[in-house]
Scaffold this motif. Structure first.
Motif, mmCIF file in Angstrom:
data_model
loop_
_atom_site.group_PDB
_atom_site.id
_atom_site.type_symbol
_atom_site.label_atom_id
_atom_site.label_comp_id
_atom_site.label_asym_id
_atom_site.label_seq_id
_atom_site.Cartn_x
_atom_site.Cartn_y
_atom_site.Cartn_z
ATOM 1 N N CYS A 15 0.865 -1.171 0.000
ATOM 2 C CA CYS A 15 0.000 0.000 0.000
ATOM 3 C C CYS A 15 0.907 1.227 0.000
ATOM 4 O O CYS A 15 1.787 1.350 0.853
ATOM 5 N N ILE A 28 -3.851 7.628 -0.818
ATOM 6 C CA ILE A 28 -3.544 6.258 -0.403
ATOM 7 C C ILE A 28 -3.814 5.359 -1.601
ATOM 8 O O ILE A 28 -4.934 5.334 -2.120
ATOM 9 N N PRO A 31 -5.224 0.415 -0.656
ATOM 10 C CA PRO A 31 -5.345 -0.006 0.743
ATOM 11 C C PRO A 31 -6.039 -1.371 0.834
ATOM 12 O O PRO A 31 -7.249 -1.468 0.908
ATOM 13 N N ILE A 52 -8.411 8.116 -2.366
ATOM 14 C CA ILE A 52 -7.890 6.765 -2.517
ATOM 15 C C ILE A 52 -7.724 6.493 -4.002
ATOM 16 O O ILE A 52 -8.629 6.771 -4.800
ATOM 17 N N VAL A 65 -10.684 -0.672 0.979
ATOM 18 C CA VAL A 65 -11.062 0.573 0.303
ATOM 19 C C VAL A 65 -12.368 1.134 0.848
ATOM 20 O O VAL A 65 -12.458 2.311 1.223
ATOM 21 N N ALA A 69 -12.518 4.647 2.877
ATOM 22 C CA ALA A 69 -13.258 5.743 2.262
ATOM 23 C C ALA A 69 -14.343 6.260 3.207
ATOM 24 O O ALA A 69 -14.545 7.478 3.348
ATOM 25 N N ILE A 76 -12.906 7.793 -4.197
ATOM 26 C CA ILE A 76 -12.133 6.676 -4.743
ATOM 27 C C ILE A 76 -11.972 6.892 -6.242
ATOM 28 O O ILE A 76 -12.958 7.085 -6.958
#
Length: 213
Positions: A15, A28, A31, A52, A65, A69, A76
């Motif tokens: 990650c 990120i 994840p 994300i 995720v 989130a 996302i």
């Protein structure tokens, strides 16, 4: 740009946390699980989580995720729409692999090759690299000479193609067209294992060396 790598899940998936130093905004990438470890790493790197990013929809990359989130109210972005079926299969993937339950999600933005994503003021090129999964994308930052490649290319290897809708020839072509066209000194963060450079893989990776051009 700063980055940190947090290995997560029993598969030790990388990650990545990407930080724009001009704005302190953070993204990120992938994840896949171990949410508390990711949150701890976010505290250590500092800054404001902004979004994300997802390279592809295999469980070890997206298992956390939906929870992340929701927890941080983050949008996302990614992957390509062709990985929708993998997202829909998240509960079955988790059950098959013995992972904690994982919830499907709908990206706020599906990505295509030629798109760009931003982290603060830092812009990444989106390159579509199917073969490992049909909707796999990678994120390339030209100024930092860094590309986050998910499970397309590894140090000394390439992604598996024996999963549903995987295809070896398609993957090799994507690597040639989208990654081996980058400069030798571009570093990459793979989905598993140590980082490498495009030049090193061009010269030494038995799956792609000598195939470029």
């Amino acid at each position: 740009m700063k980055y940190a790598i947090v290995p997560v899940t029993p598969f030790q998936q990388n990650c990545s946390i990407l930080k724009c130093e001009a704005t302190n905004k953070v993204a990120i990438v992938d994840p896949g699980g171990d949410l508390e470890n990711i949150l701890t790493a976010l505290e250590q790197i500092g800054g404001t989580p902004e979004k994300i990013l997802v390279t592809h929809a295999h469980l070890d990359h997206i298992g956390a995720v939906a929870d992340l989130a929701e927890r941080l109210s983050l949008p996302i972005e990614g992957p390509h729409r062709d990985d929708q079926f993998w997202i829909d299969m998240l509960p079955q993937q988790a059950q098959m692999m013995g992972f904690a339950p994982s919830r499907p999600f709908t990206p706020d933005r599906w990505l295509e090759g030629g798109d760009s994503v931003t982290v603060g003021e830092t812009r990444f090129e989106v390159r579509h690299c199917p073969g490992h999964t049909p909707g796999h994308v990678v994120f390339y930052q030209p100024e930092a000479k860094l590309v986050v490649v998910g499970d397309v290319l590894f140090n000394g290897s390439i992604g598996r193609t024996d999963f549903p809708k995987g295809d070896h020839d398609t993957l090799i072509q994507a690597i040639k067209d989208q990654l081996l066209t980058l400069d030798d000194d571009v570093s990459f963060i793979p989905g598993h294992g140590p980082m490498s450079t495009i030049g090193h893989e061009r010269s030494h990776n038995p799956f792609v060396s000598g195939k470029h051009g």
